[in-house]
Motif scaffolding. Structure first.
Motif, PDB file in Angstrom:
ATOM      1  N   UNK A 100      41.800  47.308  67.659  1.00 52.75           N
ATOM      2  CA  UNK A 100      42.881  48.249  67.973  1.00 52.75           C
ATOM      3  C   UNK A 100      43.050  49.280  66.861  1.00 52.75           C
ATOM      4  N   UNK A 101      43.035  48.801  65.622  1.00 49.69           N
ATOM      5  CA  UNK A 101      43.244  49.696  64.483  1.00 49.69           C
ATOM      6  C   UNK A 101      42.083  50.664  64.315  1.00 49.69           C
ATOM      7  N   UNK A 102      40.879  50.206  64.588  1.00 45.28           N
ATOM      8  CA  UNK A 102      39.719  51.109  64.503  1.00 45.28           C
ATOM      9  C   UNK A 102      39.863  52.257  65.486  1.00 45.28           C
ATOM     10  N   UNK A 103      40.291  51.934  66.698  1.00 47.11           N
ATOM     11  CA  UNK A 103      40.481  52.979  67.716  1.00 47.11           C
ATOM     12  C   UNK A 103      41.610  53.924  67.316  1.00 47.11           C
ATOM     13  N   UNK A 104      42.720  53.368  66.819  1.00 42.13           N
ATOM     14  CA  UNK A 104      43.843  54.200  66.383  1.00 42.13           C
ATOM     15  C   UNK A 104      43.440  55.088  65.205  1.00 42.13           C
ATOM     16  N   UNK A 164      46.469  56.442  62.661  1.00 43.16           N
ATOM     17  CA  UNK A 164      46.728  55.588  61.493  1.00 43.16           C
ATOM     18  C   UNK A 164      45.634  55.815  60.455  1.00 43.16           C
ATOM     19  N   UNK A 165      45.882  55.317  59.257  1.00 44.12           N
ATOM     20  CA  UNK A 165      44.819  55.203  58.256  1.00 44.12           C
ATOM     21  C   UNK A 165      45.034  53.890  57.517  1.00 44.12           C
ATOM     22  N   UNK A 166      43.949  53.369  56.971  1.00 38.26           N
ATOM     23  CA  UNK A 166      43.987  52.099  56.254  1.00 38.26           C
ATOM     24  C   UNK A 166      43.544  52.320  54.818  1.00 38.26           C
TER      25      UNK A 166
END
Length: 149
Positions: free
Chosen positions: A73-77, A83-85
């Protein structure tokens, strides 16, 4: 037997939950697809709005999703620019997740959409009836939660 629902009533409650849940999910999915979001992403955006910079592990836990699902999910976002990580400065093994400005805007649309769907669900209900429904659902949740423990 006092305090227990008869068989037809319990099936009726079950059917009501399933029908309502499926329809709610269908309406939500349709509306969020219009915003370019997939299932699971709205709750992640909402959680980050209140916990911006949280660890990826905490996000998965509080959104009730598996870590591998959270990563996907976070990769797609991230690819969508919402988002960023970043690696945590104190512990490089931890990844912190942040909303971008675009992510904050998307979360506002998510919140607005949830409010609109809530309003649709409660058409024809008085304020007192709305509060009662939410109170009953919360009590049922707590009853089931206690039973699980």
């Amino acid at each position: 037997m006092k305090g227990k629902l008869d068989d037809s009533a319990s099936k009726s409650l079950h059917r009501a939950f399933i029908r309502t849940s499926k329809m709610h999910r269908k309406v939500c999915q349709h509306r969020f697809q219009e915003l370019g979001l997939t299932e699971g992403q709205p709750k992640v955006l909402d959680y980050l709005h209140h916990h911006n910079g949280c660890s990826q592990k905490d996000l998965a836990k509080h959104c009730h999703i598996q870590p591998a699902t959270a990563t996907s999910l976070l990769s797609h976002l991230e690819r969508s620019g919402l988002i960023y990580r970043e690696a945590n400065q104190e512990d490089r093994r931890i990844t912190n997740v942040f909303l971008t400005e675009t992510g904050f805007e998307a979360q506002k649309q998510v919140k607005q959409t949830f409010c609109e769907i809530d309003e649709c669900c409660f058409v024809g209900f008085t304020k007192e009836e709305r509060e009662e429904v939410l109170g009953y659902l919360n009590r049922m949740y707590e009853n089931l939660k206690r039973r699980e423990s």
